[in-house]
Design a protein around this motif. Structure first.
Motif, PDB file in Angstrom:
ATOM      1  N   SER A  12       0.829  -1.214   0.000  1.00  0.00           N
ATOM      2  CA  SER A  12       0.000   0.000   0.000  1.00  0.00           C
ATOM      3  C   SER A  12       0.858   1.257   0.000  1.00  0.00           C
ATOM      4  O   SER A  12       0.557   2.229  -0.708  1.00  0.00           O
ATOM      5  N   ILE A  16       0.956   4.130  -2.870  1.00  0.00           N
ATOM      6  CA  ILE A  16       0.730   5.541  -2.547  1.00  0.00           C
ATOM      7  C   ILE A  16       1.778   6.392  -3.245  1.00  0.00           C
ATOM      8  O   ILE A  16       1.475   7.422  -3.861  1.00  0.00           O
ATOM      9  N   GLU A  20       0.806   8.903  -6.259  1.00  0.00           N
ATOM     10  CA  GLU A  20       1.067  10.310  -5.939  1.00  0.00           C
ATOM     11  C   GLU A  20       1.987  10.928  -6.985  1.00  0.00           C
ATOM     12  O   GLU A  20       1.780  12.070  -7.423  1.00  0.00           O
ATOM     13  N   ASN A 187      -5.393  10.351  -2.531  1.00  0.00           N
ATOM     14  CA  ASN A 187      -4.600   9.159  -2.822  1.00  0.00           C
ATOM     15  C   ASN A 187      -4.315   8.349  -1.556  1.00  0.00           C
ATOM     16  O   ASN A 187      -4.417   7.114  -1.553  1.00  0.00           O
ATOM     17  N   ARG A 188      -3.979   9.027  -0.474  1.00  0.00           N
ATOM     18  CA  ARG A 188      -3.668   8.317   0.773  1.00  0.00           C
ATOM     19  C   ARG A 188      -4.904   7.618   1.330  1.00  0.00           C
ATOM     20  O   ARG A 188      -4.826   6.467   1.778  1.00  0.00           O
ATOM     21  N   TYR A 191      -5.572   4.426  -0.727  1.00  0.00           N
ATOM     22  CA  TYR A 191      -4.695   3.273  -0.503  1.00  0.00           C
ATOM     23  C   TYR A 191      -4.710   2.788   0.941  1.00  0.00           C
ATOM     24  O   TYR A 191      -4.359   1.629   1.200  1.00  0.00           O
TER      25      TYR A 191
END
Length: 374
Positions: A12, A16, A20, A187-188, A191
């Protein structure tokens, strides 16, 4: 058992960093990732063009087969396996071609919400061994597990669809560096949710399959073996809920690829013509190339459905993924440290470290894949 929980967490984190980087390139430069690759030389167009056509053929068969598995189990006497697969592909294609991004995003949220609730709910239902789970967060490699571990790290959260993230960011109306902070948050969260989902799936496997010494590594039923275990332990209703979550998981993969990778192909085709302004992506969803690739994902791979070997197709798809991820990771390192990116948005030490680690990881997987085919 729980031995590889740590690998899901690492996977994960790696994804990320990759997603990103893709989103940051779109926002910081105003160019698409395809325009960035083209700036590195024509070899990138050759590599990507050949790859995306081969990958699309294999993935189309994989995604439709995977969706047909739970549908044929839920409705065993309605349609044969191949028909369920073809129908799922046709429904995905029709949805993507008839709707724009906002509707697509809403549908994805629905399917991902269903799959997340079902799998996390199952993980709670089976009562995980807390001590073993915590122990699984300590990195260790059981005998003979190196490549499987690397594959798990690389398999969390997609392969080629990572490159589509920048297009989805732009489709939301995020076009300037001012949106980088929002993109990173988005995005964080995505994931973290993905990581929780994978960990939950590993918990279900550890408690229901590993404990009973049941393997999914043979035959063509795949996770349907898990449905049988759930029915025996918790009753048919829980097994049915699992199959519904299974459908949500696989059909969301059809929608995500049919839409996102078709955007990549449409931009690839437009870059080959070289007739558009840099960063212009306003007509990608309505372009002939977008429609062609949606249909390419749908119709030619239906041939693979007649093989009746969905498990083998999924393994083949994983093999093809190994040839894209080194390309993505290495070119992102190159692009995000280049002059085209304003200095304040270039990769810092942490981003460069994670992208470098991802490059090494995927090069090892790719080398192993090549070695296994020789």
């Amino acid at each position: 058992g729980y031995a590889l929980l740590w690998a899901a967490v690492i996977g994960s984190i790696v994804k990320i960093a990759l997603a990103e980087a893709t989103g940051r390139y779109h926002l910081a430069t105003g160019s698409t990732i395809l325009e960035g690759w083209r700036s590195l030389g024509r070899w990138t167009s050759w590599y990507f063009g050949i790859y995306i056509l081969l990958w699309g053929f294999v993935y189309g068969g994989t995604a439709m087969s995977a969706t047909a598995l739970p549908l044929s189990a839920l409705f065993p006497d309605v349609l044969p396996f191949w028909a369920w697969g073809g129908l799922s592909g046709l429904l995905g294609a029709a949805f993507v071609l008839l709707n724009r991004y906002a509707i697509f995003e809403a549908a994805m949220k629905l399917f991902i919400g269903v799959m997340f609730v079902v799998v996390v709910g199952l993980a709670i239902l089976v009562v995980p061994d807390a001590g073993a789970a915590v122990g699984g967060l300590v990195p260790r490699l059981p005998d003979g597990s190196v490549i499987y571990t690397l594959g798990l790290i690389g398999g969390v959260g997609g392969t080629i669809t990572l490159a589509a993230y920048g297009y989805w960011v732009n489709a939301k109306g995020w076009h300037t560096p001012a949106w980088i902070g929002m993109m990173r948050f988005d995005n964080r969260v995505a994931y973290i949710v993905t990581g929780i989902f994978v960990v939950a799936m590993l918990i279900v496997g550890a408690e229901l399959l590993h404990a009973a010494q049941i393997s999914l590594a043979s035959g063509d039923r795949g996770l349907l073996d898990l449905e049988a275990v759930l029915a025996k332990r918790f009753g048919p209703r829980v097994a049915t809920v699992f199959l519904i979550g299974f459908v949500a998981t696989t059909f969301s993969s059809i929608l995500g690829v049919w839409q996102g990778v078709s955007l990549l192909f449409a931009d690839f085709a437009r870059n080959l013509r070289g007739t558009h302004a840099a960063g212009d992506r306003s007509d990608l969803e309505t372009s002939p190339a977008f429609r062609f690739y949606v249909l390419w994902l749908t119709f030619p791979p239906m041939i693979l459905l007649t093989l009746g070997q969905p498990f083998a197709l999924i393994i083949a798809y994983g093999a093809f993924g190994a040839f894209f991820m080194p390309f993505l990771a290495l070119t992102l390192v190159w692009l995000l440290n280049g002059r085209a990116v304003p200095r304040e948005y270039r990769s810092g030490w942490l981003s460069n470290l994670l992208l470098a680690l991802a490059s090494i990881l995927f090069l090892v997987l790719c080398a192993h894949q090549v070695g296994s085919m020789l």
